[in-house]
Scaffold this motif. Structure first.
Motif, PDB file in Angstrom:
ATOM      1  N   HIS A 194      49.718 -20.479 -24.543  1.00 47.16           N
ATOM      2  CA  HIS A 194      48.867 -21.662 -24.713  1.00 47.16           C
ATOM      3  C   HIS A 194      49.212 -22.453 -25.980  1.00 47.16           C
ATOM      4  O   HIS A 194      48.718 -23.570 -26.167  1.00 47.16           O
ATOM      5  CB  HIS A 194      47.402 -21.244 -24.745  1.00 47.16           C
ATOM      6  N   GLU A 195      50.028 -21.890 -26.853  1.00 51.85           N
ATOM      7  CA  GLU A 195      50.428 -22.603 -28.071  1.00 51.85           C
ATOM      8  C   GLU A 195      51.242 -23.851 -27.709  1.00 51.85           C
ATOM      9  O   GLU A 195      51.941 -23.864 -26.703  1.00 51.85           O
ATOM     10  CB  GLU A 195      51.247 -21.669 -28.966  1.00 51.85           C
ATOM     11  N   PRO A 196      51.121 -24.936 -28.474  1.00 48.84           N
ATOM     12  CA  PRO A 196      50.461 -25.020 -29.786  1.00 48.84           C
ATOM     13  C   PRO A 196      48.942 -25.216 -29.725  1.00 48.84           C
ATOM     14  O   PRO A 196      48.305 -25.313 -30.762  1.00 48.84           O
ATOM     15  CB  PRO A 196      51.121 -26.256 -30.404  1.00 48.84           C
ATOM     16  N   CYS A 197      48.364 -25.268 -28.533  1.00 52.66           N
ATOM     17  CA  CYS A 197      46.913 -25.419 -28.438  1.00 52.66           C
ATOM     18  C   CYS A 197      46.215 -24.130 -28.847  1.00 52.66           C
ATOM     19  O   CYS A 197      46.726 -23.040 -28.602  1.00 52.66           O
ATOM     20  CB  CYS A 197      46.509 -25.802 -27.015  1.00 52.66           C
TER      21      CYS A 197
ATOM     22  N   GLY B 162      42.763 -36.276 -39.252  1.00 49.07           N
ATOM     23  CA  GLY B 162      41.943 -37.271 -38.570  1.00 49.07           C
ATOM     24  C   GLY B 162      41.021 -36.574 -37.572  1.00 49.07           C
ATOM     25  O   GLY B 162      40.928 -35.341 -37.534  1.00 49.07           O
ATOM     26  N   GLU B 163      40.357 -37.344 -36.749  1.00 52.37           N
ATOM     27  CA  GLU B 163      39.451 -36.756 -35.760  1.00 52.37           C
ATOM     28  C   GLU B 163      40.247 -36.100 -34.635  1.00 52.37           C
ATOM     29  O   GLU B 163      41.156 -36.703 -34.058  1.00 52.37           O
ATOM     30  CB  GLU B 163      38.545 -37.839 -35.170  1.00 52.37           C
ATOM     31  N   LEU B 164      39.901 -34.848 -34.321  1.00 50.92           N
ATOM     32  CA  LEU B 164      40.527 -34.118 -33.230  1.00 50.92           C
ATOM     33  C   LEU B 164      39.458 -33.783 -32.197  1.00 50.92           C
ATOM     34  O   LEU B 164      38.328 -33.435 -32.547  1.00 50.92           O
ATOM     35  CB  LEU B 164      41.185 -32.828 -33.726  1.00 50.92           C
ATOM     36  N   ALA B 165      39.816 -33.888 -30.923  1.00 47.05           N
ATOM     37  CA  ALA B 165      38.854 -33.672 -29.842  1.00 47.05           C
ATOM     38  C   ALA B 165      39.396 -32.626 -28.871  1.00 47.05           C
ATOM     39  O   ALA B 165      40.555 -32.703 -28.439  1.00 47.05           O
ATOM     40  CB  ALA B 165      38.582 -34.985 -29.109  1.00 47.05           C
ATOM     41  N   PHE B 166      38.552 -31.663 -28.516  1.00 46.20           N
ATOM     42  CA  PHE B 166      38.975 -30.583 -27.625  1.00 46.20           C
ATOM     43  C   PHE B 166      37.951 -30.328 -26.524  1.00 46.20           C
ATOM     44  O   PHE B 166      36.746 -30.316 -26.766  1.00 46.20           O
ATOM     45  CB  PHE B 166      39.162 -29.270 -28.401  1.00 46.20           C
ATOM     46  N   LEU B 167      38.468 -30.130 -25.328  1.00 46.42           N
ATOM     47  CA  LEU B 167      37.706 -29.523 -24.252  1.00 46.42           C
ATOM     48  C   LEU B 167      37.824 -28.008 -24.414  1.00 46.42           C
ATOM     49  O   LEU B 167      38.749 -27.521 -25.064  1.00 46.42           O
ATOM     50  CB  LEU B 167      38.253 -29.942 -22.888  1.00 46.42           C
TER      51      LEU B 167
ATOM     52  N   ASP C 205      42.245 -35.979 -25.986  1.00 46.85           N
ATOM     53  CA  ASP C 205      42.732 -37.347 -26.118  1.00 46.85           C
ATOM     54  C   ASP C 205      44.178 -37.333 -26.633  1.00 46.85           C
ATOM     55  O   ASP C 205      44.696 -36.290 -27.054  1.00 46.85           O
ATOM     56  CB  ASP C 205      41.829 -38.188 -27.026  1.00 46.85           C
ATOM     57  N   ASP C 206      44.811 -38.490 -26.604  1.00 51.52           N
ATOM     58  CA  ASP C 206      46.213 -38.604 -27.010  1.00 51.52           C
ATOM     59  C   ASP C 206      46.417 -38.292 -28.495  1.00 51.52           C
ATOM     60  O   ASP C 206      47.442 -37.720 -28.886  1.00 51.52           O
ATOM     61  CB  ASP C 206      46.739 -39.997 -26.681  1.00 51.52           C
ATOM     62  N   ALA C 207      45.444 -38.684 -29.319  1.00 47.18           N
ATOM     63  CA  ALA C 207      45.583 -38.445 -30.758  1.00 47.18           C
ATOM     64  C   ALA C 207      45.638 -36.958 -31.075  1.00 47.18           C
ATOM     65  O   ALA C 207      46.402 -36.518 -31.947  1.00 47.18           O
ATOM     66  CB  ALA C 207      44.426 -39.107 -31.508  1.00 47.18           C
ATOM     67  N   THR C 208      44.841 -36.169 -30.354  1.00 48.23           N
ATOM     68  CA  THR C 208      44.853 -34.726 -30.587  1.00 48.23           C
ATOM     69  C   THR C 208      46.160 -34.110 -30.112  1.00 48.23           C
ATOM     70  O   THR C 208      46.733 -33.234 -30.779  1.00 48.23           O
ATOM     71  CB  THR C 208      43.654 -34.073 -29.863  1.00 48.23           C
ATOM     72  N   TRP C 209      46.648 -34.574 -28.949  1.00 44.05           N
ATOM     73  CA  TRP C 209      47.957 -34.105 -28.475  1.00 44.05           C
ATOM     74  C   TRP C 209      49.051 -34.413 -29.492  1.00 44.05           C
ATOM     75  O   TRP C 209      49.903 -33.565 -29.785  1.00 44.05           O
ATOM     76  CB  TRP C 209      48.297 -34.773 -27.135  1.00 44.05           C
ATOM     77  N   ALA C 210      48.997 -35.620 -30.051  1.00 44.20           N
ATOM     78  CA  ALA C 210      50.021 -36.032 -31.007  1.00 44.20           C
ATOM     79  C   ALA C 210      49.959 -35.185 -32.279  1.00 44.20           C
ATOM     80  O   ALA C 210      50.993 -34.787 -32.826  1.00 44.20           O
ATOM     81  CB  ALA C 210      49.846 -37.517 -31.353  1.00 44.20           C
TER      82      ALA C 210
END
Length: 268
Positions: free
Chosen positions: A107-110, A228-233, A259-264
């Motif tokens: 599951h990394e890098p998540c 910055g702001e990170l968003a996770f399900l 969101d895309d910002a968290t992926w980035a």
């Protein structure tokens, strides 16, 4: 027979009455579920009748009892336990332990972590360490190999009520969702009742804070981090139909970028 089975066992009547009380099921409803008379259910709970092994297994299943409690009831009734209680680091669970480790690493890098029934962190991948560093949580996490369950001493609820929770931007939604989940789990895990009270205080204090939609399709937890702001399900996964007390108490929480910002940020 396990070491627990060899020790002093609580009275079967106490185990059965308490298990039914937690589920708020009447003797009548339980009798219909089991296909026996209410009179027989009453006699068993009073200790005037001894249930067969088969009936007792169906009884505990109907009450949604943890496998450990089912074993306890069986032994208290004079039967052998039905479910394996080998610790996670035993050879009997080598394959299952390897599967858990591989899932966390894949599951990394998540972020992904392994939790026990009390929300203790049994294992965690590098993504969890990255996220905790990003929000300023300083704890010594276990690695992705769950060979030594519970050895880290890190409890996710402690963090949620402390440093990790302080970084959450949408506390009303997160606290309300966590409270609902803990209330459900506390039915079969009494040790979580104190946690329910603690989270209820947070949820009540945050209930009138400005927030987004009350019921989004899935809860998104938003963190203030140095990236910055990170968003996770969040997604939980468990073993299908475990016959092991140890495996039944475990679940993997997978964090998925929302969101895309968290992926980035993860990609960097």
């Amino acid at each position: 027979m396990t070491s627990a089975a060899l020790g002093e066992q609580p009275d079967l009547t106490v185990v059965l009455r308490e298990a039914r009380r937690r589920r708020r099921i009447s003797q009548w409803d339980l009798s219909l579920e089991l296909g026996v008379s209410q009179r027989h259910v009453s006699f068993v709970e009073l200790g005037r009748a001894r249930p067969s092994r088969e009936l007792l297994l169906r009884w505990m299943s109907a009450l949604g009892a943890p496998l450990s409690l089912s074993n306890q009831a069986l032994v208290s009734a004079g039967h052998a336990p039905a479910y394996d209680e080998s610790p996670l680091d035993s050879h009997r669970l080598d394959q299952e332990r390897a599967a858990l480790r591989d899932l966390l690493v894949a599951h990394e890098p998540c972020p992904a972590l392994l939790l026990d029934r009390g929300w203790n962190v049994v294992a965690a991948n590098a993504g969890v360490a990255w996220l905790f560093d990003a929000v300023g949580v300083e704890v010594e996490l276990p690695g992705p190999d769950p060979a030594a369950p519970g050895s880290s001493g890190v409890n996710l609820l402690d963090l949620a009520l402390g440093e990790l929770g302080a970084a959450v931007l949408n506390v009303p939604e997160v606290a309300a969702s966590l409270l609902e989940q803990l209330r459900d789990e506390a039915v079969t895990e009494p040790s979580l009742r104190e946690r329910v009270e603690q989270v209820a205080v947070v949820a009540a204090s945050a209930a009138h804070a400005p927030s987004g939609p009350r019921y989004p399709p899935a809860l998104v937890t938003r963190y203030a981090t140095r990236h910055g702001e990170l968003a996770f399900l969040s997604m939980f996964t468990t073993f299908g139909t475990p016959h092991s007390v140890t495996l039944a108490s475990l679940r993997v929480e997978l964090f998925l970028p929302a969101d895309d910002a968290t992926w980035a940020a993860l990609g960097r």
